[in-house]
Scaffold this motif. Structure first.
Motif, PDB file in Angstrom:
ATOM      1  N   GLU A  43       0.823  -1.215   0.000  1.00 37.85           N
ATOM      2  CA  GLU A  43       0.000   0.000   0.000  1.00 37.85           C
ATOM      3  C   GLU A  43       0.855   1.263   0.000  1.00 37.85           C
ATOM      4  O   GLU A  43       0.493   2.259  -0.633  1.00 37.85           O
ATOM      5  CB  GLU A  43      -0.963   0.002   1.178  1.00 37.85           C
ATOM      6  N   ALA A  44       2.003   1.235   0.669  1.00 38.59           N
ATOM      7  CA  ALA A  44       2.885   2.407   0.675  1.00 38.59           C
ATOM      8  C   ALA A  44       3.393   2.697  -0.736  1.00 38.59           C
ATOM      9  O   ALA A  44       3.456   3.855  -1.150  1.00 38.59           O
ATOM     10  CB  ALA A  44       4.056   2.189   1.633  1.00 38.59           C
ATOM     11  N   GLU A  45       3.712   1.659  -1.481  1.00 32.28           N
ATOM     12  CA  GLU A  45       4.153   1.844  -2.866  1.00 32.28           C
ATOM     13  C   GLU A  45       3.022   2.405  -3.717  1.00 32.28           C
ATOM     14  O   GLU A  45       3.235   3.314  -4.535  1.00 32.28           O
ATOM     15  CB  GLU A  45       4.641   0.522  -3.453  1.00 32.28           C
ATOM     16  N   VAL A  46       1.823   1.897  -3.522  1.00 30.42           N
ATOM     17  CA  VAL A  46       0.664   2.388  -4.271  1.00 30.42           C
ATOM     18  C   VAL A  46       0.464   3.880  -3.993  1.00 30.42           C
ATOM     19  O   VAL A  46       0.267   4.677  -4.919  1.00 30.42           O
ATOM     20  CB  VAL A  46      -0.608   1.577  -3.919  1.00 30.42           C
ATOM     21  N   ARG A  47       0.557   4.267  -2.744  1.00 29.47           N
ATOM     22  CA  ARG A  47       0.395   5.679  -2.384  1.00 29.47           C
ATOM     23  C   ARG A  47       1.500   6.545  -3.004  1.00 29.47           C
ATOM     24  O   ARG A  47       1.235   7.647  -3.475  1.00 29.47           O
ATOM     25  CB  ARG A  47       0.367   5.843  -0.859  1.00 29.47           C
ATOM     26  N   ARG A  48       2.733   6.046  -3.005  1.00 24.12           N
ATOM     27  CA  ARG A  48       3.842   6.800  -3.620  1.00 24.12           C
ATOM     28  C   ARG A  48       3.623   6.960  -5.121  1.00 24.12           C
ATOM     29  O   ARG A  48       3.848   8.029  -5.684  1.00 24.12           O
ATOM     30  CB  ARG A  48       5.183   6.106  -3.366  1.00 24.12           C
ATOM     31  N   LEU A  49       3.177   5.890  -5.777  1.00 25.46           N
ATOM     32  CA  LEU A  49       2.925   5.962  -7.217  1.00 25.46           C
ATOM     33  C   LEU A  49       1.818   6.968  -7.526  1.00 25.46           C
ATOM     34  O   LEU A  49       1.910   7.732  -8.499  1.00 25.46           O
ATOM     35  CB  LEU A  49       2.570   4.580  -7.763  1.00 25.46           C
ATOM     36  N   LEU A  50       0.768   6.984  -6.704  1.00 23.11           N
ATOM     37  CA  LEU A  50      -0.325   7.938  -6.933  1.00 23.11           C
ATOM     38  C   LEU A  50       0.128   9.368  -6.661  1.00 23.11           C
ATOM     39  O   LEU A  50      -0.279  10.290  -7.382  1.00 23.11           O
ATOM     40  CB  LEU A  50      -1.544   7.564  -6.092  1.00 23.11           C
ATOM     41  N   ALA A  51       0.971   9.560  -5.668  1.00 30.14           N
ATOM     42  CA  ALA A  51       1.514  10.904  -5.412  1.00 30.14           C
ATOM     43  C   ALA A  51       2.352  11.352  -6.606  1.00 30.14           C
ATOM     44  O   ALA A  51       2.261  12.509  -7.041  1.00 30.14           O
ATOM     45  CB  ALA A  51       2.350  10.907  -4.135  1.00 30.14           C
ATOM     46  N   MET A  52       3.145  10.442  -7.147  1.00 31.22           N
ATOM     47  CA  MET A  52       3.948  10.764  -8.328  1.00 31.22           C
ATOM     48  C   MET A  52       3.044  11.095  -9.514  1.00 31.22           C
ATOM     49  O   MET A  52       3.299  12.044 -10.263  1.00 31.22           O
ATOM     50  CB  MET A  52       4.857   9.594  -8.689  1.00 31.22           C
ATOM     51  N   ALA A  53       1.975  10.329  -9.667  1.00 25.79           N
ATOM     52  CA  ALA A  53       1.039  10.577 -10.768  1.00 25.79           C
ATOM     53  C   ALA A  53       0.424  11.969 -10.654  1.00 25.79           C
ATOM     54  O   ALA A  53       0.327  12.701 -11.652  1.00 25.79           O
ATOM     55  CB  ALA A  53      -0.052   9.504 -10.775  1.00 25.79           C
ATOM     56  N   ARG A  54       0.017  12.347  -9.444  1.00 22.76           N
ATOM     57  CA  ARG A  54      -0.576  13.679  -9.256  1.00 22.76           C
ATOM     58  C   ARG A  54       0.433  14.782  -9.573  1.00 22.76           C
ATOM     59  O   ARG A  54       0.087  15.783 -10.204  1.00 22.76           O
ATOM     60  CB  ARG A  54      -1.116  13.818  -7.826  1.00 22.76           C
ATOM     61  N   THR A  55       1.685  14.595  -9.159  1.00 23.57           N
ATOM     62  CA  THR A  55       2.726  15.590  -9.441  1.00 23.57           C
ATOM     63  C   THR A  55       2.957  15.719 -10.936  1.00 23.57           C
ATOM     64  O   THR A  55       3.057  16.824 -11.465  1.00 23.57           O
ATOM     65  CB  THR A  55       4.045  15.208  -8.733  1.00 23.57           C
ATOM     66  N   ARG A  56       3.040  14.584 -11.612  1.00 25.43           N
ATOM     67  CA  ARG A  56       3.269  14.617 -13.071  1.00 25.43           C
ATOM     68  C   ARG A  56       2.093  15.270 -13.793  1.00 25.43           C
ATOM     69  O   ARG A  56       2.276  15.959 -14.785  1.00 25.43           O
ATOM     70  CB  ARG A  56       3.490  13.207 -13.611  1.00 25.43           C
ATOM     71  N   LEU A  57       0.888  15.046 -13.278  1.00 18.48           N
ATOM     72  CA  LEU A  57      -0.290  15.653 -13.910  1.00 18.48           C
ATOM     73  C   LEU A  57      -0.248  17.178 -13.757  1.00 18.48           C
ATOM     74  O   LEU A  57      -0.604  17.903 -14.690  1.00 18.48           O
ATOM     75  CB  LEU A  57      -1.577  15.078 -13.328  1.00 18.48           C
ATOM     76  N   VAL A  58       0.187  17.654 -12.603  1.00 20.09           N
ATOM     77  CA  VAL A  58       0.361  19.099 -12.405  1.00 20.09           C
ATOM     78  C   VAL A  58       1.402  19.626 -13.387  1.00 20.09           C
ATOM     79  O   VAL A  58       1.209  20.659 -14.036  1.00 20.09           O
ATOM     80  CB  VAL A  58       0.751  19.416 -10.945  1.00 20.09           C
ATOM     81  N   ASP A  59       2.514  18.902 -13.528  1.00 18.10           N
ATOM     82  CA  ASP A  59       3.556  19.301 -14.481  1.00 18.10           C
ATOM     83  C   ASP A  59       2.998  19.395 -15.894  1.00 18.10           C
ATOM     84  O   ASP A  59       3.364  20.290 -16.660  1.00 18.10           O
ATOM     85  CB  ASP A  59       4.718  18.302 -14.474  1.00 18.10           C
ATOM     86  N   ALA A  60       2.108  18.472 -16.241  1.00 20.41           N
ATOM     87  CA  ALA A  60       1.554  18.440 -17.598  1.00 20.41           C
ATOM     88  C   ALA A  60       0.713  19.672 -17.919  1.00 20.41           C
ATOM     89  O   ALA A  60       0.454  19.964 -19.083  1.00 20.41           O
ATOM     90  CB  ALA A  60       0.715  17.173 -17.782  1.00 20.41           C
TER      91      ALA A  60
END
Length: 138
Positions: free
Chosen positions: A22-39
């Motif tokens: 679950e910690a990895e899943v949360r990290r991946l989703l945090a990364m996804a949100r950051t990349r979406l902001v970058d986009a």
């Protein structure tokens, strides 16, 4: 959490079964949100926004796959599995397949032909993917 279609992909070597982290899943989703902001950053090139949106989608799709207890080293497979991890219809995840093909052309052949509309569509799909993947944690 096992899934017969995903288990079949394990049998043929397209996926690996791994315990949910679950910690990895949360990290991946945090990364996804950051990349979406970058986009969405107007200061980035169109290509940079495309790659950021693509990476956001990949991180969220991988988070969904990891939540179900699987891993893939193939980006395309991660997107295909959305039919089983988030019940996405093919028409929806095929937008990500098209983006994957464009990303590969850029990465391996130095060719990327995109426009503002395709980047916006990818951003919308990536955003919806993040929201859907986050529901797995609820």
């Amino acid at each position: 959490m096992t899934s017969p279609p995903l288990d079949n992909l394990v049998k043929i070597g397209h996926l690996k079964a791994e315990p949910r982290n679950e910690a990895e899943v949360r990290r991946l989703l945090a990364m996804a949100r950051t990349r979406l902001v970058d986009a969405a950053l107007a200061s980035l090139s169109l290509e940079g926004r495309f790659i950021s949106a693509y990476n956001a989608a990949h991180a969220a799709a991988l988070a969904a796959l990891r939540w179900h207890g699987y891993r893939s080293e193939n980006r395309y497979t991660v997107f295909q599995c959305l039919a089983h991890t988030l019940n996405w219809p093919a028409a929806r995840w095929r937008v990500l397949d098209a983006a994957h093909q464009k990303r590969n052309l850029a990465e391996y052949e130095g060719y990327l032909e995109i426009d503002e509309d395709s980047v916006e569509e990818l951003r919308r799909v990536a955003g919806a993917l993040i929201v859907d993947a986050e529901t797995l944690l609820a």
